[in-house]
Write an enzyme that holds these catalytic residues in place. Structure first.
Site, PDB file in Angstrom:
ATOM      1  N   GLY A   1       0.122  -3.430   1.157  1.00 51.82           N
ATOM      2  CA  GLY A   1       1.232  -2.538   1.501  1.00 51.82           C
ATOM      3  C   GLY A   1       0.723  -1.168   1.918  1.00 51.82           C
TER       4      GLY A   1
ATOM      5  N   ARG B   1      -1.752  -8.954   4.550  1.00 57.40           N
ATOM      6  CA  ARG B   1      -2.049  -9.400   3.187  1.00 57.40           C
ATOM      7  C   ARG B   1      -2.904 -10.667   3.115  1.00 57.40           C
ATOM      8  NH1 ARG B   1       0.328  -6.544  -0.698  1.00 57.40           N
ATOM      9  NH2 ARG B   1       2.302  -5.512  -0.305  1.00 57.40           N
TER      10      ARG B   1
ATOM     11  N   LYS C   1      -6.387   2.041  -2.948  1.00 63.11           N
ATOM     12  CA  LYS C   1      -5.085   2.358  -2.370  1.00 63.11           C
ATOM     13  C   LYS C   1      -3.995   1.601  -3.089  1.00 63.11           C
ATOM     14  CE  LYS C   1      -3.059  -0.492  -0.567  1.00 63.11           C
ATOM     15  NZ  LYS C   1      -2.416  -1.671   0.019  1.00 63.11           N
ATOM     16  N   THR C   2      -2.896   2.163  -3.354  1.00 61.66           N
ATOM     17  CA  THR C   2      -1.613   1.524  -3.658  1.00 61.66           C
ATOM     18  C   THR C   2      -0.660   2.562  -4.240  1.00 61.66           C
ATOM     19  OG1 THR C   2      -0.335  -0.126  -4.882  1.00 61.66           O
ATOM     20  CG2 THR C   2      -2.376   0.563  -5.933  1.00 61.66           C
TER      21      THR C   2
ATOM     22  N   ASP D   1       1.594   1.904  -6.074  1.00 61.75           N
ATOM     23  CA  ASP D   1       1.978   1.445  -7.413  1.00 61.75           C
ATOM     24  C   ASP D   1       1.237   2.186  -8.531  1.00 61.75           C
ATOM     25  OD1 ASP D   1       3.393  -0.305  -5.919  1.00 61.75           O
ATOM     26  OD2 ASP D   1       2.500  -2.132  -6.703  1.00 61.75           O
TER      27      ASP D   1
ATOM     28  N   ASP E   1      -6.008  -6.503  -5.584  1.00 62.63           N
ATOM     29  CA  ASP E   1      -6.330  -7.796  -4.971  1.00 62.63           C
ATOM     30  C   ASP E   1      -7.293  -7.626  -3.791  1.00 62.63           C
ATOM     31  OD1 ASP E   1      -4.777  -9.365  -6.678  1.00 62.63           O
ATOM     32  OD2 ASP E   1      -2.956  -9.005  -5.509  1.00 62.63           O
TER      33      ASP E   1
HETATM   34  P1  FBP Z   1      -0.040  -2.965  -2.532  1.00 59.76           P
HETATM   35  O1  FBP Z   1      -0.283  -3.376  -3.938  1.00 59.76           O
HETATM   36  O2  FBP Z   1      -0.629  -3.863  -1.526  1.00 59.76           O
HETATM   37  O3  FBP Z   1      -0.432  -1.537  -2.311  1.00 59.76           O
HETATM   38  O4  FBP Z   1       1.519  -3.019  -2.226  1.00 59.76           O
HETATM   39  C1  FBP Z   1       2.418  -2.401  -3.056  1.00 59.76           C
HETATM   40  C2  FBP Z   1       3.847  -2.682  -2.699  1.00 59.76           C
HETATM   41  O5  FBP Z   1       4.408  -1.622  -1.962  1.00 59.76           O
HETATM   42  C3  FBP Z   1       4.630  -2.981  -3.975  1.00 59.76           C
HETATM   43  O6  FBP Z   1       5.116  -1.804  -4.551  1.00 59.76           O
HETATM   44  C4  FBP Z   1       5.682  -3.947  -3.500  1.00 59.76           C
HETATM   45  O7  FBP Z   1       6.075  -4.851  -4.489  1.00 59.76           O
HETATM   46  C5  FBP Z   1       4.990  -4.703  -2.427  1.00 59.76           C
HETATM   47  O8  FBP Z   1       3.996  -3.862  -1.908  1.00 59.76           O
HETATM   48  C6  FBP Z   1       5.929  -5.138  -1.327  1.00 59.76           C
HETATM   49  O9  FBP Z   1       5.244  -5.968  -0.466  1.00 59.76           O
HETATM   50  P2  FBP Z   1       5.673  -6.300   1.008  1.00 59.76           P
HETATM   51  O10 FBP Z   1       5.120  -5.220   1.887  1.00 59.76           O
HETATM   52  O11 FBP Z   1       4.977  -7.579   1.279  1.00 59.76           O
HETATM   53  O12 FBP Z   1       7.154  -6.345   1.066  1.00 59.76           O
END
Ligand code: FBP
Length: 553
Positions: free
Chosen positions: A77, A141, A198-199, A201, A172
């Protein structure tokens, strides 16, 4: 994409470079490291990249650097600041040798495997300084785990004479970076692999990684929105707002926004798990607050719901674990069935206890839990409407209380989900500066021949001059976990620590916040800045009055 006035002005913001990265650096090595758990298994799986020392950059002698090319991948993300990691890498490698080149692989790890890339030159780089999003090269992803993928990658790496790959991602993706580093080291391919934390979260952190980038900006943006809703709530006084906030597993985002905005209720998934709470316990807690506030004539309120909640409710967590194994083992037979047959198939294969839990879930939630996992084996929690599920259950709970004569207020609800609104926004000064330094650290790790490391920048609570930079071996953060029905080496996620100060601070005030109206409106992140950013009328008004807005392409 046409650049806004803010974007064009923000390009001129100059991140402060920490002293540790300003001049020539050398590497100071610490002692050998161990993984956080399952040391024997991790060592066996990563014989070439296990046990490396932590490194820190300290001032060194100027000397001529070897020429090298780098490939960068944005994975998972988006998070504010990703472009600054790229500009940091670019500036640092060009400073080391003007002929060094930077290639961006397009749309995530797939770009490496499918040989889709672009060379990032000065002009492109300059347009993306301090700009939010990942659109310079895009993200994806795809999980890098198969030998064919690594070999396909190697073909393009050889063709472009790339010496090192930087993978910018969450837990991941950095696990993948480590697997790739190990493979290339084992095959003596001479390709280094470096990760970058990065994230939004905020769950990729530990003793050495203070924060994953993007968390600072995303929580500021969400808090601005929550603060606005709180102000509306306190003005109109007629709705309970149920706001779901991103954060696939950990509740760091919810807790940070809670601390900033002081809503009535802020659910923390880690507490739910620790105290073995049920969905009904959570609903009761919210309903108690609704009743209590209605007694003071306040039929309004704000509830923050972490996106990952559902997986942390112990009974549902156990169900998801079994469903993960079931879907991994029976995937192909199962996907071709219609939704009703899928439901029956699941009921027939689940253990008794989990089948009972599955049967009590509302249809839409049960359906979401039965769908395909993402490439890393995760339930797509952003698609589960937990905020609606909770508000519906609270309404039913209040109906019961009404019949018993213990409640006679009004309960009207509004639902929101804040996630995509914040993860591509313009990076805050913190994220812009932090990411630029992370990019520079990654470049220095490459220049010093390191592989299997994650670039780190520490001391970021101090002024940027004093930030420290270096690298941490990725194997050090790993343990074994069950994914897609199999035990796999993965980076351990950092959940909210219930003994940590942020949660303890919330615990002290939460009863009062639930009863009273103590909202705080933190306001927008870019509240101040140059005139052309902050003191503009709407574009409509400007155009109506003949102002040339220079709508450059
Ligand atoms: P990452 O862990 O890859 O940084 O992504 C975080 C995130 O934004 C989460 O908060 C959310 O659950 C998920 O990605 C949503 O994923 P998608 O972009 O596939 O809808």
């Amino acid at each position: 994409m046409r650049r806004s006035i803010m974007q064009r002005a923000r390009v001129n913001y100059e991140p402060v470079v920490p002293l540790a990265l300003r001049h020539a650096v050398k590497v100071k090595e610490g002692v050998a490291t161990n993984s956080v758990d399952d040391q024997e298994e991790i060592k066996k799986l990563f014989p070439n990249t296990y046990g490396l020392p932590i490194v820190e950059f300290v001032p060194g002698e100027e000397h001529e650097s070897k020429r090298f090319n780098v490939g960068v991948i944005l994975s998972g993300g988006p998070a504010p600041g990703g472009h600054n990691v790229i500009t940091g890498i670019y500036d640092a490698i060009k400073k080391l040798h003007p002929d060094n080149k930077l290639y961006g692989f397009l749309l995530g790890p797939d770009g490496l495997v499918k040989h889709q890339y672009k060379e990032l030159d000065q002009d492109l780089i300059d347009r993306y300084r301090n700009v939010g999003g990942f659109d310079l090269i895009g993200s994806g992803r795809t999980k890098l785990e198969q030998e064919e993928q690594f070999e396909k990658g190697l073909e393009i790496i050889r063709k472009l004479e790339i010496n090192a790959i930087v993978i910018v991602g969450g837990d991941d993706s950095n696990t993948n970076a480590c697997v790739l580093a190990e493979y290339y080291a084992e095959h003596h391919s001479g390709v280094q692999v470096i990760g970058c934390p990065k994230t939004i979260d905020g769950d990729l952190k530990n003793e050495y990684i203070e924060a994953s980038f993007g968390f600072d900006t995303a929580t500021k943006v969400y808090s601005e929105l929550i603060g606005n809703i709180e102000r509306d709530c306190n003005s109109a006084r007629k709705y309970w707002h149920f706001i779901k906030l991103m954060g696939r597993s950990a509740s760091h985002i919810t807790l940070e926004c809670g601390l900033k905005c002081q809503p009535n209720i802020c659910i923390i998934s880690e507490e739910v798990q620790e105290k073995d709470l049920t969905l009904n316990d959570i609903v009761n807690r919210i309903a108690d607050a609704v009743v209590c506030r209605s007694q003071d004539g306040n039929n309004f309120g704000v509830v923050l719901v972490p996106e990952g909640l559902i997986e942390f409710i112990p009974a549902i967590g156990r169900l998801i674990d079994e469903l993960n194994d079931l879907l991994a083992a029976h995937g192909s037979k199962y996907v071709n069935l219609d939704p009703e047959a899928q439901h029956d198939y699941i009921m027939a294969h689940l253990s008794k206890a989990n089948a009972e839990t599955f049967d009590t879930l509302p249809d839409d939630v049960a359906h979401q839990l039965s769908l395909d996992r993402d490439p890393h084996g995760n339930v797509q929690v952003s698609l589960i409407e937990t905020e609606r599920l909770l508000s519906k259950m609270v309404a039913a709970n209040l109906k019961r209380r009404e019949k018993e004569g213990t409640y006679n207020g009004k309960f009207k609800v509004m639902h929101h989900f804040f996630g995509y609104e914040g993860r591509c926004s313009a990076p805050s000064n913190y994220d812009a500066t932090y990411c630029y330094a992370l990019g520079m650290s990654a470049a220095q790790l490459i220049a010093h021949g390191k592989t299997g490391y994650m670039a780190v920048v520490r001391n970021t609570y101090d002024s940027p001059e004093n930030w420290k930079a270096g690298g941490v071996p990725i194997t050090m953060m790993m343990n074994m976990e069950r994914r897609n029905g199999k035990m796999k080496p993965v980076i351990r996620k950092a959940l909210v620590d219930l003994n940590g100060e942020p949660f303890k601070a919330y615990m002290e005030v939460r009863d009062q916040w639930a009863r009273e109206t103590l909202y705080v409106n933190p306001g927008p992140v870019q509240l101040w800045g140059p005139d052309e950013v902050c003191n503009q009328t709407t574009m409509t008004l400007a155009l109506e009055h003949g102002v040339d807005l220079n709508l450059e392409p």
